[in-house]
Design a protein around this motif. Structure first.
Motif, PDB file in Angstrom:
ATOM      1  N   GLU A  18       0.802  -1.224   0.000  1.00 44.59           N
ATOM      2  CA  GLU A  18       0.000   0.000   0.000  1.00 44.59           C
ATOM      3  C   GLU A  18       0.836   1.276   0.000  1.00 44.59           C
ATOM      4  O   GLU A  18       0.441   2.289   0.528  1.00 44.59           O
ATOM      5  N   ARG A  19       2.018   1.240  -0.573  1.00 45.66           N
ATOM      6  CA  ARG A  19       2.818   2.449  -0.739  1.00 45.66           C
ATOM      7  C   ARG A  19       3.158   2.586  -2.212  1.00 45.66           C
ATOM      8  O   ARG A  19       3.113   1.607  -2.952  1.00 45.66           O
ATOM      9  N   PRO A  20       3.505   3.779  -2.657  1.00 47.57           N
ATOM     10  CA  PRO A  20       3.859   3.942  -4.069  1.00 47.57           C
ATOM     11  C   PRO A  20       5.048   3.054  -4.429  1.00 47.57           C
ATOM     12  O   PRO A  20       5.940   2.830  -3.614  1.00 47.57           O
ATOM     13  N   ALA A  21       5.035   2.525  -5.633  1.00 47.00           N
ATOM     14  CA  ALA A  21       6.127   1.673  -6.097  1.00 47.00           C
ATOM     15  C   ALA A  21       7.372   2.540  -6.321  1.00 47.00           C
ATOM     16  O   ALA A  21       7.316   3.547  -7.007  1.00 47.00           O
ATOM     17  N   LEU A  22       8.466   2.143  -5.713  1.00 48.38           N
ATOM     18  CA  LEU A  22       9.710   2.882  -5.818  1.00 48.38           C
ATOM     19  C   LEU A  22      10.517   2.382  -7.002  1.00 48.38           C
ATOM     20  O   LEU A  22      10.560   1.186  -7.267  1.00 48.38           O
ATOM     21  N   ARG A  23      11.174   3.300  -7.701  1.00 48.27           N
ATOM     22  CA  ARG A  23      11.970   2.934  -8.864  1.00 48.27           C
ATOM     23  C   ARG A  23      13.319   3.627  -8.754  1.00 48.27           C
ATOM     24  O   ARG A  23      13.408   4.825  -8.970  1.00 48.27           O
ATOM     25  N   LEU A  24      14.345   2.866  -8.418  1.00 45.82           N
ATOM     26  CA  LEU A  24      15.690   3.425  -8.274  1.00 45.82           C
ATOM     27  C   LEU A  24      16.282   3.816  -9.615  1.00 45.82           C
ATOM     28  O   LEU A  24      16.125   3.107 -10.603  1.00 45.82           O
ATOM     29  N   SER A  25      16.996   4.928  -9.607  1.00 47.45           N
ATOM     30  CA  SER A  25      17.744   5.339 -10.797  1.00 47.45           C
ATOM     31  C   SER A  25      18.776   6.382 -10.383  1.00 47.45           C
ATOM     32  O   SER A  25      18.742   6.908  -9.271  1.00 47.45           O
ATOM     33  N   GLY A  26      19.693   6.642 -11.277  1.00 47.23           N
ATOM     34  CA  GLY A  26      20.662   7.714 -11.097  1.00 47.23           C
ATOM     35  C   GLY A  26      21.552   7.589  -9.883  1.00 47.23           C
ATOM     36  O   GLY A  26      22.001   6.503  -9.514  1.00 47.23           O
ATOM     37  N   ARG A  27      21.786   8.729  -9.259  1.00 48.06           N
ATOM     38  CA  ARG A  27      22.721   8.807  -8.143  1.00 48.06           C
ATOM     39  C   ARG A  27      22.300   7.911  -6.976  1.00 48.06           C
ATOM     40  O   ARG A  27      23.131   7.319  -6.307  1.00 48.06           O
ATOM     41  N   ARG A  28      20.992   7.810  -6.720  1.00 47.94           N
ATOM     42  CA  ARG A  28      20.523   6.983  -5.594  1.00 47.94           C
ATOM     43  C   ARG A  28      20.812   5.508  -5.833  1.00 47.94           C
ATOM     44  O   ARG A  28      21.193   4.794  -4.916  1.00 47.94           O
ATOM     45  N   LEU A  29      20.662   5.062  -7.052  1.00 37.29           N
ATOM     46  CA  LEU A  29      21.000   3.682  -7.391  1.00 37.29           C
ATOM     47  C   LEU A  29      22.495   3.461  -7.231  1.00 37.29           C
ATOM     48  O   LEU A  29      22.928   2.464  -6.656  1.00 37.29           O
ATOM     49  N   PHE A  30      23.297   4.395  -7.710  1.00 35.23           N
ATOM     50  CA  PHE A  30      24.746   4.282  -7.589  1.00 35.23           C
ATOM     51  C   PHE A  30      25.160   4.235  -6.116  1.00 35.23           C
ATOM     52  O   PHE A  30      26.003   3.433  -5.722  1.00 35.23           O
TER      53      PHE A  30
END
Length: 103
Positions: A18-30
């Motif tokens: 029941e939370r928004p689906a998170l999608r890692l990318s960019g600096r946070r993924l690194f």
């Protein structure tokens, strides 16, 4: 100790929790990969993705699927919560405690 604040893209579709689906990318993924100690190649293998597709997510031109994003964030949180005992030996915050425990 692990921060619950994650900077990444979200979708409007809620996940099973029941939370928004998170999608890692960019600096946070690194940053996540650095905490895990994984290379781009190893991360792509462990996520069962083509390396080019993973590289695009790191570059910020795409993002990881929500299931992989959540899994990587869980792994990162676990490592931050329980760092290596050897790392603790060299951390000044833990040195005083380890010396008093030996005495």
């Amino acid at each position: 100790m692990a921060s619950q604040h994650h900077t990444m893209k979200t979708t409007d579709t809620p996940s099973s929790s029941e939370r928004p689906a998170l999608r890692l990318s960019g600096r946070r993924l690194f940053q996540c990969l650095m905490v895990l100690g994984w290379t781009e190649r190893l991360a792509a293998e462990r996520c069962d993705m083509h390396r080019t597709q993973f590289r695009r997510a790191i570059a910020g031109t795409s993002s990881l699927p929500p299931d992989l994003s959540a899994w990587l964030l869980d792994l990162e949180a676990a490592i931050l919560a329980r760092p290596s005992p050897r790392k603790r030996l060299h951390d000044p915050a833990f040195q005083d405690r380890s010396l008093s425990a030996v005495s």
